[in-house]
Design an enzyme around this catalytic site. Structure first.
Site, mmCIF file in Angstrom:
data_model
loop_
_atom_site.group_PDB
_atom_site.id
_atom_site.type_symbol
_atom_site.label_atom_id
_atom_site.label_comp_id
_atom_site.label_asym_id
_atom_site.label_seq_id
_atom_site.Cartn_x
_atom_site.Cartn_y
_atom_site.Cartn_z
ATOM 1 N N HIS A 306 122.084 20.237 42.753
ATOM 2 C CA HIS A 306 121.604 19.399 41.658
ATOM 3 C C HIS A 306 120.088 19.424 41.651
ATOM 4 O O HIS A 306 119.466 19.398 42.711
ATOM 5 C CB HIS A 306 122.097 17.951 41.820
ATOM 6 C CG HIS A 306 122.022 17.184 40.546
ATOM 7 N ND1 HIS A 306 120.870 16.592 40.119
ATOM 8 C CD2 HIS A 306 122.959 16.949 39.601
ATOM 9 C CE1 HIS A 306 121.100 16.010 38.947
ATOM 10 N NE2 HIS A 306 122.356 16.218 38.605
ATOM 11 N N ASP A 363 130.704 17.109 39.269
ATOM 12 C CA ASP A 363 131.739 17.997 38.740
ATOM 13 C C ASP A 363 132.699 18.528 39.807
ATOM 14 O O ASP A 363 133.671 19.194 39.468
ATOM 15 C CB ASP A 363 131.076 19.196 38.036
ATOM 16 C CG ASP A 363 130.287 18.768 36.808
ATOM 17 O OD1 ASP A 363 130.812 17.950 36.042
ATOM 18 O OD2 ASP A 363 129.157 19.248 36.621
HETATM 19 N N1 CMC Z 1 125.861 27.906 45.127
HETATM 20 C C1 CMC Z 1 125.091 28.758 45.836
HETATM 21 N N2 CMC Z 1 123.743 28.707 45.873
HETATM 22 C C2 CMC Z 1 123.143 27.758 45.149
HETATM 23 C C3 CMC Z 1 123.871 26.824 44.384
HETATM 24 C C4 CMC Z 1 125.286 26.920 44.401
HETATM 25 N N3 CMC Z 1 126.024 26.072 43.703
HETATM 26 N N4 CMC Z 1 123.014 25.995 43.769
HETATM 27 C C5 CMC Z 1 121.789 26.381 44.133
HETATM 28 N N5 CMC Z 1 121.864 27.449 44.974
HETATM 29 C C6 CMC Z 1 120.727 28.125 45.618
HETATM 30 C C7 CMC Z 1 119.977 29.021 44.660
HETATM 31 O O1 CMC Z 1 120.492 30.324 44.662
HETATM 32 C C8 CMC Z 1 118.575 28.933 45.208
HETATM 33 O O2 CMC Z 1 118.524 29.746 46.359
HETATM 34 P P1 CMC Z 1 117.163 30.553 46.738
HETATM 35 O O3 CMC Z 1 116.129 29.475 46.983
HETATM 36 O O4 CMC Z 1 117.512 31.334 47.948
HETATM 37 O O5 CMC Z 1 116.830 31.389 45.544
HETATM 38 C C9 CMC Z 1 118.447 27.498 45.702
HETATM 39 O O6 CMC Z 1 119.806 27.101 46.013
HETATM 40 C C10 CMC Z 1 117.867 26.543 44.661
HETATM 41 O O7 CMC Z 1 118.684 26.621 43.473
HETATM 42 P P2 CMC Z 1 118.148 26.544 42.001
HETATM 43 O O8 CMC Z 1 119.109 27.248 41.117
HETATM 44 O O9 CMC Z 1 116.724 26.974 41.961
HETATM 45 O O10 CMC Z 1 118.209 24.974 41.761
HETATM 46 P P3 CMC Z 1 118.104 24.264 40.376
HETATM 47 O O11 CMC Z 1 117.638 22.888 40.660
HETATM 48 O O12 CMC Z 1 117.318 25.084 39.430
HETATM 49 O O13 CMC Z 1 119.615 24.270 39.841
HETATM 50 C C11 CMC Z 1 121.877 23.696 39.554
HETATM 51 C C12 CMC Z 1 120.479 23.211 39.954
HETATM 52 C C13 CMC Z 1 122.787 22.511 39.399
HETATM 53 C C14 CMC Z 1 121.785 24.436 38.199
HETATM 54 C C15 CMC Z 1 122.398 24.668 40.633
HETATM 55 O O14 CMC Z 1 122.479 23.987 41.864
HETATM 56 C C16 CMC Z 1 123.742 25.285 40.275
HETATM 57 O O15 CMC Z 1 123.792 26.311 39.587
HETATM 58 N N6 CMC Z 1 124.886 24.651 40.718
HETATM 59 C C17 CMC Z 1 126.197 25.116 40.331
HETATM 60 C C18 CMC Z 1 126.537 24.642 38.931
HETATM 61 C C19 CMC Z 1 126.834 23.163 38.896
HETATM 62 O O16 CMC Z 1 127.584 22.634 39.700
HETATM 63 N N7 CMC Z 1 126.276 22.479 37.869
HETATM 64 C C20 CMC Z 1 126.503 21.048 37.651
HETATM 65 C C21 CMC Z 1 125.286 20.239 37.936
HETATM 66 S S1 CMC Z 1 125.599 18.483 38.063
HETATM 67 C C22 CMC Z 1 126.242 17.967 36.538
HETATM 68 C C23 CMC Z 1 125.493 18.346 35.342
HETATM 69 O O17 CMC Z 1 124.284 18.478 35.300
HETATM 70 O O18 CMC Z 1 126.156 18.503 34.326
#
Ligand code: CMC
Length: 428
Positions: A306, A363
């Protein structure tokens, strides 16, 4: 006296006001930045940018705190109802018994949609994703109610808000009924908000539909937990789209599309598909977690991570408990729940997830409940949208009341070609 921050660019020093919110979070007001220095700020993904002042929802991502209008989510989840929470978000205070009664009656009164609207659904393919159908249907409400589209007229806004909250369950259920070829049900205004939605979804004209109180309570709880989440992707979309002074239906339709993506609300459908794939492909939870960590594999552990919560998501804790309670009460033995628990345990002890502070989010477990009560996977994000409606509405209304209101219009750093002369096609 307010603090100031100093920014030095070349030989120029700019003094910027520091503003503070009611919970102590601080921001540097950079509104003078471009006019006084010619520079803009650069913050892709807006992780460091406040787009507005807001009194709707407070989140402390470090501590796992979520409050609507000051009330902790845990208390609202235990004691309130979705319509009461909707009132709280939209009007700012908990309603008196009389106010809640009037609000509930008004929502009940508006549940039907225009008969002609039904043909809207027959224009769509049977396998249309219900989120696409819902976004289109909400936008299309504007075609039926041209008399109440002015976002600056409080009476018209009030009517649109009540219409939207009342009709969305009807419209969402019609998207589902159309996909399975069943007749559309009329709303049953003797039922509560969630009971009515359940009969619209799962009832048929052939028999009396009995609402199961366990299911009704579980859905009400899920709607409360999804009701707002401050300036997330879809709320910001509603605000940005709404900042052109488009009507409420247009702005919310944009928000529904933003929610649909798998990185946002679409994650609830993606989670259940991930769990089912693990089950059906005979993978172990560990094998899947290894895939999610592998940079050369596109899999992510859906329902994990998140932007704001870096410790735990308080909604997830409540939903996980509800998941066990509801499945227990319904006597459902879920292989998907078993896999989810195993995935969570492995990920929470894996350095990759620990170091990146990735925890299960709202989720991760919600879809297990939706599946257990017979909701098709492609309706999960529609359930999220139904819950999020009052939050989007509250954000949209607050934006219009904000003395700092302006059309949203970010800047950019241009990186394309510099000026060059047009070359006629024969000479290229
Ligand atoms: N599985 C594997 N690796 C992950 C995940 C995951 N679910 N989430 C983040 N990472 C890694 C990402 O690859 C990155 O690694 P590195 O630093 O080595 O490049 C690091 O963690 C930081 O991730 P980010 O994508 O830069 O983080 P963000 O704040 O931009 O994204 C997020 C947040 C929610 C989009 C992301 O965690 C994600 O894609 N999660 C899976 C989808 C999900 O469950 N979404 C629902 C969010 S909560 C409800 C809502 O908002 O609707």
């Amino acid at each position: 006296m307010a603090d100031t921050a100093e920014l030095r660019i070349g030989d120029k020093t700019l003094s910027l006001e520091v503003i503070e919110g009611s919970e102590g979070e601080r921001a540097i007001d950079i509104r003078k930045l471009r006019s006084e220095t010619g520079h803009i700020s650069f913050d892709p993904g807006y992780g460091n940018s406040g787009s507005c002042r807001s009194a709707v929802t407070f989140i402390d991502g470090e501590q796992g705190i979520l409050r609507y209008r000051g009330y902790p989510i845990e208390q609202l989840a235990e004691h309130s109802s979705f319509l009461e929470v909707s009132y709280l978000l939209i009007y700012g205070e908990l309603p008196s018994a009389q106010q809640l009664g009037q609000f509930t009656e008004s929502i009940r009164y508006h549940t039907m949609i225009h008969e002609d609207f039904k043909s809207f659904y027959s224009a769509m393919p049977k396998d249309a994703h219900p989120m696409a159908a819902c976004a289109a249907a909400v936008g299309a409400l504007g075609t039926f109610y041209p008399d109440s589209l002015d976002p600056l007229d409080p009476r018209q806004v009030e009517i649109s808000v009540h219409r939207l909250l009342a009709k969305f369950p009807t419209m969402a259920s019609y998207a589902y009924k159309h996909s399975i070829g069943q007749p559309f049900m009329y709303p049953d205004n003797t039922k509560d908000y969630v009971g009515n939605f359940l009969q619209l979804m799962f009832g048929t004209p052939c028999e009396q539909y009995e609402v199961n109180p366990t299911i009704e309570k579980a859905i009400d709880l899920l709607l409360i937990l999804h009701a707002d989440h401050e300036q997330n992707c879809s709320a910001s979309t509603v605000r940005l789209c709404g900042s052109s002074q488009v009507n409420l239906f247009g702005a919310i339709s944009a928000g529904i599309n933003a929610l649909w993506g798998p990185l946002h609300g679409g994650a609830n459908q993606a989670v259940i598909e991930m769990l089912a794939a693990i089950r059906d492909e005979g993978l172990t939870a560990k094998q899947f977690v290894d895939r999610a960590k592998d940079r050369n594999d596109t899999s992510r552990l859906m329902g994990f991570g998140h932007r704001v919560y870096r410790n735990f998501d308080p909604r997830m804790k409540i939903i996980k408990k509800a998941c066990f309670d509801v499945l227990g009460q319904l006597g459902v033995n879920s292989k998907l729940l078993e896999i989810a628990v195993e995935l969570e345990e492995i990920a929470l002890n894996d350095p990759y997830f620990v170091e990146r502070r990735l925890y299960p989010n709202v989720d991760f477990y919600s879809g297990v409940i939706y599946t257990a009560i017979g909701t098709p996977d492609n309706m999960f994000t529609v359930m999220f949208a139904l819950g999020r409606l009052p939050g989007w509405i509250a954000q949209w209304m607050e934006m219009h009341d904000d003395p700092d209101f302006k059309i949203g219009r970010p800047r950019q750093i241009y990186t394309g070609a510099t000026e060059r002369d047009y070359v006629p096609v024969g000479q290229r």
